[in-house]
Design a protein around this motif. Structure first.
Motif, PDB file in Angstrom:
ATOM      1  N   PRO A 284       1.103  -1.462   0.283  1.00  0.00           N
ATOM      2  CA  PRO A 284      -0.262   0.167   0.374  1.00  0.00           C
ATOM      3  C   PRO A 284       0.430   1.475   0.071  1.00  0.00           C
ATOM      4  O   PRO A 284       1.824   1.322   0.136  1.00  0.00           O
ATOM      5  CB  PRO A 284      -0.925  -0.285   1.593  1.00  0.00           C
ATOM      6  CG  PRO A 284       0.365  -0.509   2.296  1.00  0.00           C
ATOM      7  CD  PRO A 284       0.972  -2.059   0.576  1.00  0.00           C
ATOM      8  N   ARG A 285       0.085   2.583  -0.211  1.00  0.00           N
ATOM      9  CA  ARG A 285       0.739   4.028  -0.493  1.00  0.00           C
ATOM     10  C   ARG A 285       1.139   4.506   1.305  1.00  0.00           C
ATOM     11  O   ARG A 285       2.167   4.724   1.032  1.00  0.00           O
ATOM     12  CB  ARG A 285      -0.252   4.612  -1.047  1.00  0.00           C
ATOM     13  CG  ARG A 285      -0.289   4.683  -2.373  1.00  0.00           C
ATOM     14  CD  ARG A 285      -1.475   5.910  -2.546  1.00  0.00           C
ATOM     15  NE  ARG A 285      -1.085   6.581  -2.966  1.00  0.00           N
ATOM     16  CZ  ARG A 285      -1.570   7.616  -3.928  1.00  0.00           C
ATOM     17  NH1 ARG A 285      -2.451   7.540  -4.638  1.00  0.00           N
ATOM     18  NH2 ARG A 285      -1.664   8.534  -3.532  1.00  0.00           N
ATOM     19  N   VAL A 292       5.359   5.925   0.460  1.00  0.00           N
ATOM     20  CA  VAL A 292       5.495   5.921  -1.026  1.00  0.00           C
ATOM     21  C   VAL A 292       6.247   7.136  -1.648  1.00  0.00           C
ATOM     22  O   VAL A 292       5.465   7.849  -0.880  1.00  0.00           O
ATOM     23  CB  VAL A 292       5.308   5.521  -2.307  1.00  0.00           C
ATOM     24  CG1 VAL A 292       5.297   5.117  -2.721  1.00  0.00           C
ATOM     25  CG2 VAL A 292       4.712   3.787  -2.052  1.00  0.00           C
ATOM     26  N   PRO A 293       7.821   7.882  -1.583  1.00  0.00           N
ATOM     27  CA  PRO A 293       8.345   8.411  -1.953  1.00  0.00           C
ATOM     28  C   PRO A 293       6.790   9.956  -2.918  1.00  0.00           C
ATOM     29  O   PRO A 293       6.571   8.419  -4.224  1.00  0.00           O
ATOM     30  CB  PRO A 293       9.101   8.396  -2.680  1.00  0.00           C
ATOM     31  CG  PRO A 293      10.080   7.383  -1.914  1.00  0.00           C
ATOM     32  CD  PRO A 293       8.778   6.931  -1.436  1.00  0.00           C
ATOM     33  N   PRO A 294       6.273  10.502  -2.804  1.00  0.00           N
ATOM     34  CA  PRO A 294       5.578  10.932  -3.868  1.00  0.00           C
ATOM     35  C   PRO A 294       5.420  10.868  -5.337  1.00  0.00           C
ATOM     36  O   PRO A 294       4.459  10.835  -6.610  1.00  0.00           O
ATOM     37  CB  PRO A 294       4.678  12.877  -2.989  1.00  0.00           C
ATOM     38  CG  PRO A 294       5.268  12.447  -1.563  1.00  0.00           C
ATOM     39  CD  PRO A 294       6.976  11.456  -2.162  1.00  0.00           C
ATOM     40  N   VAL A 295       7.198  11.187  -5.597  1.00  0.00           N
ATOM     41  CA  VAL A 295       7.419  11.696  -7.024  1.00  0.00           C
ATOM     42  C   VAL A 295       7.000   9.795  -7.668  1.00  0.00           C
ATOM     43  O   VAL A 295       6.414  10.427  -8.729  1.00  0.00           O
ATOM     44  CB  VAL A 295       8.540  11.760  -7.252  1.00  0.00           C
ATOM     45  CG1 VAL A 295      10.016  10.408  -6.743  1.00  0.00           C
ATOM     46  CG2 VAL A 295       8.937  11.422  -8.938  1.00  0.00           C
ATOM     47  N   LEU A 296       6.826   9.172  -7.278  1.00  0.00           N
ATOM     48  CA  LEU A 296       6.638   7.288  -7.975  1.00  0.00           C
ATOM     49  C   LEU A 296       5.343   7.481  -7.700  1.00  0.00           C
ATOM     50  O   LEU A 296       5.332   7.117  -8.646  1.00  0.00           O
ATOM     51  CB  LEU A 296       7.192   6.368  -6.936  1.00  0.00           C
ATOM     52  CG  LEU A 296       8.288   5.846  -6.451  1.00  0.00           C
ATOM     53  CD1 LEU A 296       9.106   4.974  -6.051  1.00  0.00           C
ATOM     54  CD2 LEU A 296       9.310   6.103  -7.764  1.00  0.00           C
TER      55      LEU A 296
END
Ligand code: ADE
Length: 355
Positions: A284-285, A292-296
């Motif tokens: 999950p995010r 999770v790093p937002p850029v991904l």
């Protein structure tokens, strides 16, 4: 690709069916099931001629431990290289996984053909000089009347590069040893292009150096290879490591063809070439409060690629500064890479990088 493994512990590689053991599972197991790779595991002791099936003897020059006997290894290699089933004109094509991994109890002596004959001609090494009819573990060193061992083996330093020496046999002998040249992703790639690899698993203090010398003299490519700066009890674990690294590079073995070049060390010249791979994430995010790093999640592929490279640079600088120095020396860092490294506290100017 055909892979022969000669060992005094064939059971290490699992049952002959290939249903178990490290060569029978996952990607390699599937490659074997498809017939992309055929394993032949041999018990070295079948080539020992005495009643005790002795494969080792005390070292010339004294010292601790035992040395594996040249005559036994010579007979094993002669037999394997003259096995007609290994010829491409007469390929062994097992239909299923069960046959892809065979544990031979005997490979017939050569009546061989072509290049294999070069290795299967009558041997001169060890045959008469080796103490015979001796106990399984003689407790004394060979006497001075016997041919002396002039110097220790020159180890891996003399091993040729994988591409430089074509083998008249069409096979390459790989001898895992802590004194070998380092096994690397590049070497794995080179081996993945071979038709036939033969692995010689040493135990005790290693294999009589004349085996490598003689095999090379007969025109076969030979590499003595180390998987790291530590000493294992024998070559078997190293063979599993090398075989796994090589077999995942065979065409069709990795599901995603891109993954090999984007691996850590990325031998295929992808964006991660020469770098350790950075962190990876899946759903999950958010997990236990970690996002999770937002850029991904952005969908911006250029930004994602840049972020992945930046992370790889930071990780490599921290864990393997030697790799960053190598990249810098080879012009493998652009201005942005250098800025990322400086920001991460890693010096990238010529003078300070030298240390
Ligand atoms: N045999 C024992 N130690 C080894 C090592 N580090 N690499 C390869 N083969 C070995």
């Amino acid at each position: 690709m055909r892979i022969d493994v000669v060992t005094i512990f064939p059971e290490y590689f699992g049952p002959a069916s290939g249903a178990g053991g490290p060569l029978g599972v996952s990607l390699i197991g599937k490659a074997a099931a498809r017939g992309d790779v055929n394993f032949h595991i041999h018990d070295l002791r079948q080539w020992a001629t005495d009643v005790h099936h002795t494969v080792d003897d005390t070292p010339f020059g004294g010292g601790p431990g035992m040395v594996m006997k040249a005559d036994v290894w010579g007979a094993a290699l002669d037999a394997i290289l003259s096995d007609k089933s290994r010829s491409p004109a007469n390929p062994s094509t097992p239909p299923a996984a069960a046959a892809s991994t065979s544990c031979s109890s005997a490979v017939e002596p050569s009546t061989g053909s072509s290049a294999a004959d070069a290795l299967a001609t009558p041997r001169s090494i060890g045959d008469s000089a080796t103490p015979s009819a001796s106990p399984a573990r003689p407790s004394t060193a060979p006497s001075a009347a016997e041919p002396p061992s002039l110097s220790p083996p020159s180890a891996g330093s003399a091993a040729p590069s994988t591409s430089a020496v074509p083998s008249v046999t069409g096979a390459r002998l790989v001898v895992p040893t802590p004194s070998g040249v380092p096994f690397s992703q590049e070497r794995a790639l080179a081996y993945a292009g071979e038709r036939h690899l033969v692995f010689a698993c040493g135990r005790y203090e290693g294999i009589d150096a004349r085996v490598v010398e003689d095999t090379r003299a007969r025109g076969m490519a030979v590499d003595e290879v180390s998987i790291g700066d530590y000493v294992l009890a024998g070559g078997e674990a190293a063979v599993v490591v090398i075989v796994e690294a090589v077999c995942r590079l065979l065409p069709g073995v990795l599901g995603n063809e891109r993954s090999a070049s984007d691996d850590s060390f990325g031998g295929g010249g992808g964006s991660m070439h020469g770098l350790l791979e950075g962190p990876v994430y899946t759903r999950p995010r958010a997990w236990r409060g970690h996002e999770v790093p937002p850029v991904l999640l952005s969908g911006d592929h250029a930004a994602i690629s840049r972020w992945q490279r930046d992370e790889a640079l930071r990780r490599t600088a921290e864990r393997r500064p030697d790799l960053i120095r190598r990249l810098a020396a080879g012009d493998g860092l652009d201005a942005r890479d250098r800025a990322v490294l400086i920001q991460a506290g890693f010096p990238v100017d010529g003078e300070s990088m030298a240390h």
